[in-house]
Design an enzyme around this catalytic site. Sequence first.
Site, PDB file in Angstrom:
ATOM      1  N   GLY A 102       0.890  -1.169   0.000  1.00  0.00           N
ATOM      2  CA  GLY A 102       0.000   0.000   0.000  1.00  0.00           C
ATOM      3  C   GLY A 102       0.910   1.196   0.000  1.00  0.00           C
ATOM      4  O   GLY A 102       1.661   1.417   0.941  1.00  0.00           O
ATOM      5  N   THR A 103       0.904   1.935  -1.081  1.00  0.00           N
ATOM      6  CA  THR A 103       2.123   2.625  -1.479  1.00  0.00           C
ATOM      7  C   THR A 103       1.886   4.001  -2.037  1.00  0.00           C
ATOM      8  O   THR A 103       0.801   4.302  -2.519  1.00  0.00           O
ATOM      9  CB  THR A 103       2.775   1.800  -2.608  1.00  0.00           C
ATOM     10  OG1 THR A 103       3.018   0.515  -2.147  1.00  0.00           O
ATOM     11  CG2 THR A 103       4.038   2.400  -3.111  1.00  0.00           C
ATOM     12  N   THR A 104       2.937   4.778  -2.054  1.00  0.00           N
ATOM     13  CA  THR A 104       3.013   5.911  -2.962  1.00  0.00           C
ATOM     14  C   THR A 104       4.322   5.781  -3.736  1.00  0.00           C
ATOM     15  O   THR A 104       5.389   5.740  -3.138  1.00  0.00           O
ATOM     16  CB  THR A 104       3.006   7.247  -2.211  1.00  0.00           C
ATOM     17  OG1 THR A 104       1.898   7.255  -1.317  1.00  0.00           O
ATOM     18  CG2 THR A 104       2.897   8.402  -3.168  1.00  0.00           C
TER      19      THR A 104
END
Lengths: 252, 238
Positions: free
Chosen positions: B40-42
């Site tokens: 779960g990322t940017t």
Amino acid sequence: MAGTGAGYDLSVNTFSPDGRVYQVEYAQKAVENSGTSLAICCKDGVLFAVEKFMLSKMLVPGTIKRIFPIHRHAGMSIAGFLADSRQIVSRAREEANQYKSVYTDEIPPEVLAERLGNFTHLFTLYWSARPFGCTVLFGAVDPETKVPSLFQIDPAGLVYKFKGTAIGKGKQAAKTEIEKLMANPDITCEEALVHVAKIMHKVHDEKDKDFELEASWICPKSNYQFAAVPNDLLKTAEDKAKEMIEAEENED
Amino acid sequence: MEVIAPRSTAPRREFAKHVEEGCPYRDDDVMAPEKGVSTGTTIMAVEFDGGVVLGADTRTSTGQYVANRASRKITKMDERICVCRCGSAADTQALSGFVQFYLGQHAVELGRPPAVKTCANLFKIFAYNNKDRLMAGMIVAGWDEKSGGQVYNIPLGGSLIRVPFACDGSGSGYIAGLMDKTYRPGMSKAECIEFVVNSVAHAMARDGSSGGMIRTVVITKDGLEETHMEGNKLPFGP
């Protein structure tokens, strides 16, 4: 089966006692019976030419092609069994398409030539296969750098890179002429066309049937794409070549 | 100094074997295997004249649980090509492994470094052919002789789009407007780094699944430079 070598020529997977594979050599013989096929790597492109015998007066001119497009920037000319060569042509097209769909760039000529060499070589390894009775000249121009290259792939699966070469009946004479022609490294495809036509008419054996000259190129004139040499250009080149040959003969 | 903990000798509990038919895990069971480890990322990448800047946060989560607070989501594919990964960690790691293998073979056959587009296309082929089975988003960026710095976005369906800058992951939605506002074509390398760090910091502030540090990679013809910025030194944050 007396004497060395006798009986060892039936299968492609048996060496003769002196270390030869006769079937492959016979396949190369099949190439030497064919009409001459030549290709040269000029400064600005590749030029192919083939001597095509007209087997009958009723034959429609232009029938039975001996030079094939492989992809937008590559082509192939044939000597030997035309039907066998179709296997190589369709394999080359397949490889070129597959490479492009995976890697997005056009297949480098070296890579394609090597792959075709491997493909051809496979047919010299199994008793259930017969080697191809044809040699092909594969030429391409890099669409980015415009660098032309030319390869010869023989029935054994060997791949040679050439500046210019010839295969088929008149190969010896044609090669000598090509060597003289290529002494000028700056020659363009357009300039070379008339000389190539001259070579083909010169090496044509009078005893053979009449022939049709088929020529294709990849050069600035064809926008660096593989294309047949336009009929009018080819016709003028052939006429001029014939004049030159006549003039040379009158000198002697 | 790094200390390596001695390996535990206690038997590992295999969850799946101890669960009866039809029995659901508790919703708050952070170790439930079906939840999977996902990044779960940017992640983002920008192209500049002569190279690219890639950036990513470092949080890897398993549901609510932070599985790794200093992970690397920017993976090296070749000397001058990297990929930012988002989605399932397992899927994107496996995919990167396959592409590294094929790209390596391709480079050997070619005799020179492969093109960035080639790397991106290989990702696309795998992503598209297995679209029903994968949860993987990739941003491929790098430098090559022919086309210079390039950024390619490969979102969930397996399409391949070349873009001047790209952003993906759960945090990307929060900063889409910010990026549109702050991006200018023709930014210098330093400006691009600032753009990336600032954008990712804002995403990390709002997105619960992004956090930790910001890692950046700059790729130019001279190679790869990796740097990081610790979570308490970000340009924006709580």
